[in-house]
Design a protein around this motif. Structure first.
Motif, mmCIF file in Angstrom:
data_model
loop_
_atom_site.group_PDB
_atom_site.id
_atom_site.type_symbol
_atom_site.label_atom_id
_atom_site.label_comp_id
_atom_site.label_asym_id
_atom_site.label_seq_id
_atom_site.Cartn_x
_atom_site.Cartn_y
_atom_site.Cartn_z
ATOM 1 N N ASP A 57 0.815 -1.203 0.000
ATOM 2 C CA ASP A 57 0.000 0.000 0.000
ATOM 3 C C ASP A 57 0.855 1.262 0.000
ATOM 4 O O ASP A 57 0.437 2.314 -0.443
ATOM 5 C CB ASP A 57 -0.923 0.027 1.225
ATOM 6 N N VAL A 62 -0.262 2.946 5.513
ATOM 7 C CA VAL A 62 -0.105 1.678 6.214
ATOM 8 C C VAL A 62 -0.203 1.858 7.720
ATOM 9 O O VAL A 62 -0.716 0.998 8.415
ATOM 10 C CB VAL A 62 1.256 1.034 5.829
ATOM 11 N N GLY A 66 -3.187 -0.264 6.829
ATOM 12 C CA GLY A 66 -2.515 -1.545 6.660
ATOM 13 C C GLY A 66 -2.165 -2.229 7.951
ATOM 14 O O GLY A 66 -2.357 -3.444 8.107
#
Length: 357
Positions: A57, A62, A66
């Motif tokens: 990503d 993140v 994420g």
């Protein structure tokens, strides 16, 4: 979340706090019953991968999205299994805990999202491939709900963002910074302005002086006529080198809620816990944000007039202004007073059945 859990227990409810196994000593140390679910992840490692762009990503997304997915994947199966065995009536989760939101939906019980402070999650919508992916479909759910049944909001309106689709209920922010001891030097008020320098827990786990700025801030402030209290993890002491007489490095755990009420300013990284603890104490703040949620917290606080975004070359002058210009302390005192007028966790715990219908 600890003060609300205490309040729920005191009101006669049964409470279980579920988290990864490594969190159990923290949970039980707060006096709450813990349940280990899923596998441990090294948060510093997951977080560093996010800010270094090592995840597919990429970038800082993140850190908010994420990382949340990784933690949810690590614990959701056990959390659902425990929920099915224990059959709770209500699930309270923190903003980025996707596993909590999924579990509440699987069990068909109300989900209460407990904010840390200003609602950063309003700016980070759940990705479509997460909301409709395996995280939820494995339990027979087509889509994860985008709304909670209730959002508990500890942040004064002056610092908060507009609410989304979930109903919000105000709650007083009551600090809990871990187990606390009151050292003798805190028994008496300081003889000169006391400045706290703290940098949370995460930044000290990451390499690089650009993230853990506390030693450089202390160096910049050391020549000022102030008392400096450094409240960072004891293992960070070697990173500060020799310290002058007006700098006190806490030689044991020093919870911020016991030291900040005696401070005239605090300099920190902008984590939600530090920001809100200082807000509750009515202390003006200088924030040096390094990552996206810290920048968000710094921007929201700055808009209230109770703090400023730090500049390393000018931090001594910034702290001097906080000490000498009354408007900073006035704004900080207004935030603290508004916090004190909000319903306590005990009042919210008593009202939860009514709030949820």
């Amino acid at each position: 979340m600890v003060p609300l859990a205490w309040a729920l227990l005191a009101a006669g409810h049964e409470v279980r706090v579920a988290s990864q196994p490594a969190m159990l000593p923290i949970i039980t140390g707060s006096g709450l019953p813990g349940v280990a679910v899923g596998a441990d992840l090294d948060f510093a490692e997951v977080f560093a991968a996010g800010i270094n762009g090592d995840d597919a990503d990429g970038g800082e997304v993140v850190t908010a999205d994420g990382a949340s997915v990784r933690y949810a994947e690590a614990m959701v199966d056990d959390l659902v299994a425990f929920g099915r065995c224990w059959s709770p009536d209500l699930l309270v989760h923190e903003p980025f805990n996707l596993a909590g939101a999924v579990t509440a939906q699987v069990l068909g019980i109300p989900a209460v999202k407990h904010l840390w402070g200003a609602d950063f999650t309003e700016l980070v919508p759940i990705a479509e491939d997460v909301a409709t992916g395996d995280l939820v479909r494995r339990f027979g759910i087509d889509r994860l709900s985008a709304s909670a049944d209730l959002v508990l909001d500890p942040c004064p309106p002056a610092m908060q963002v507009p609410s989304g689709s979930s109903p919000r209920w105000p709650m007083r922010f009551v600090p809990y910074n871990g187990t606390a001891e009151l050292p003798p030097w805190l028994w008496q008020p300081p003889t000169r302005p006391r400045i706290c320098v703290t940098w949370g827990t995460l930044m000290s786990e990451l390499d690089g002086s650009d993230l853990f700025l506390a030693p450089r801030v202390v160096d910049a402030l050391a020549e000022s006529d102030v008392e400096i209290v450094v409240a960072t993890a004891p293992k960070t002491r070697p990173r500060f080198g020799a310290l002058p007489d007006n700098v006190r490095f806490a030689d044991g755990p020093l919870a911020l809620h016991v030291v900040l009420p005696g401070c005239q300013a605090v300099v920190h990284q902008g984590g939600a816990g530090t920001t809100m603890t200082a807000l509750a104490a009515g202390v003006p703040q200088v924030i040096f944000p390094a990552i996206v949620d810290q920048r968000f917290n710094a921007t929201q606080l700055e808009s209230t007039g109770a703090g400023a975004v730090g500049e390393l070359d000018a931090v001594a002058a910034q702290v001097h202004e906080l000490l000498t210009e009354p408007r900073w302390r006035t704004a900080a005192a207004e935030l603290a007073e508004h916090n004190r007028t909000r319903p306590t966790p005990a009042q919210v715990a008593a009202d939860l059945p009514r709030l949820l219908g």
